[in-house]
Design an enzyme around this catalytic site. Sequence first.
Site, PDB file in Angstrom:
ATOM      1  N   SER A   1      23.634  58.778  23.835  1.00 35.50           N
ATOM      2  CA  SER A   1      24.472  59.347  24.890  1.00 35.50           C
ATOM      3  C   SER A   1      23.547  59.785  26.015  1.00 35.50           C
ATOM      4  CB  SER A   1      25.263  60.546  24.345  1.00 35.50           C
ATOM      5  OG  SER A   1      26.153  61.023  25.332  1.00 35.50           O
ATOM      6  N   GLU A   2      23.847  59.356  27.248  1.00 36.85           N
ATOM      7  CA  GLU A   2      22.855  59.502  28.316  1.00 36.85           C
ATOM      8  C   GLU A   2      22.550  60.949  28.674  1.00 36.85           C
ATOM      9  OE1 GLU A   2      25.639  57.653  28.473  1.00 36.85           O
ATOM     10  OE2 GLU A   2      26.505  57.624  30.495  1.00 36.85           O
ATOM     11  N   ASN A   3      23.381  61.895  28.230  1.00 37.75           N
ATOM     12  CA  ASN A   3      23.059  63.287  28.499  1.00 37.75           C
ATOM     13  C   ASN A   3      22.081  63.874  27.472  1.00 37.75           C
ATOM     14  OD1 ASN A   3      25.331  63.000  26.736  1.00 37.75           O
ATOM     15  ND2 ASN A   3      25.650  65.191  26.868  1.00 37.75           N
TER      16      ASN A   3
END
Lengths: 229, 230
Positions: B53-55
């Site tokens: 997840s890019e966060n």
Amino acid sequence: MINKQVSNLTVALAEIENGATVMAGGFGDAGSPNDLIHGLLECQLKGLTLIGNGVVAEDFGQGRLITAGCVDKYIASFPRGPGTTIFDAGTPTAHIELEVVPQGTLAERIRAGGAGIPGFYTGTAFGTPLAAGKETRQIDGKDYVLEQAITADVALIMAKHADRWGNLVYSKSGRNFNPIMAMGAKLTIVQVEEIVELGELDPETITTPGIFVDRVVEVENPTTLYGEP
Amino acid sequence: MTAGPQKKGMARPQIAWRAAQDIPDGAIVNLGIGMPLGIPNYIPAEREVILHSENGLLGMGPPAKEGEEDWELVNAGTLATTLLPGGSYFHHADSFAMIRGGHIDICALGAFQIAANGDLANWNLGDGVRTPTVGGAMDLAVGAKRVFILTDHNARDGGAKIVEECTLPLTGLTCVDRIYTDLAVIEVTATGLVVLEHIEDMSFEELQDKTGAELQQSADWKPLESPDLD
């Protein structure tokens, strides 16, 4: 003695000027320094350039700073969060200058700023409107866009724990932009839930070494979007 | 009012199911908002897949159960999620180093338009009303080793989403590898769009009529099938 702990939010936010460039951490509400951001409202500043991932809610966190009229320019990857109409045509914030930046490019521009790297080439956004007007270059047959570093006057940071040297430990996905923003500002201000004695933080888990931090304020029960009625 | 003929094609969970079958054991996968988020529900149980997840998460688990949300642990859509044993946290620059640096095997995204050469438009409707929001789409489009698109074959007004050339603002150039729709599975190749599968109750000619770019039928063509899913 080095002691970066300050007694309250007012002291933490002192000496920020009109027209300052302010970065604020957070992705969604996780890691968003809401008490510092809301505290900034009381400073009644004007003409700020705000840098963040995006607005989560129009009357909360970065959104509140923007709708209160403190911000002239917003640099973000997801400026209009789900369920908001902020900046849309016909809204009171439509006039604010927006710079929409791909999220990874935004992160790397901030990291580069803190690392003393003035710019870098990335394949992201090549051939798209977000690369319009930017220098491009082929390296080993692939196309890249030159992106410039971002630095700021002030970074507002949320972490879980700190010590008086400003060492920081984050919590889960609350890390997000905070460590890189902490590196890239002249004045880095951090809110944490607890300030502990020197030596209590495991050096192996310190994510932001205190060298990047100027002020730390303890906010035991931080304001969160989901905690408010 | 009379009911029209029943719409042909797969339901959205079935599109996610079909894409999930193409995710191999050991893959590191990033999922965009919308239909792609259904993919983990249908990855065969014997395959171990790591979700990015890019966060700042690797080893992301299923969404948090109601009442068990931890708002310090959210996914790229800012919804409460979970972390599996073996998962890790990292900051945004590291997260996008994973993406830009080619460490993500598959990224599944939605689309407004896909061109015959694999150009993708999925961030900006260009209507001048809604503020465009790009998020991580451009980084993922360029950085992931393979880009899967999950989309309705046609827009709500019936217009083609798979077109010769995108008219909407681009997300990335020649970045799409495979397209999963309610009607077909289409591979983007150097020589054009190749239909690997399409639903049996539609002819290739009918599919071509619903598509804005020229299609070729694969020599290995199979009917597109999916189990009934709720």
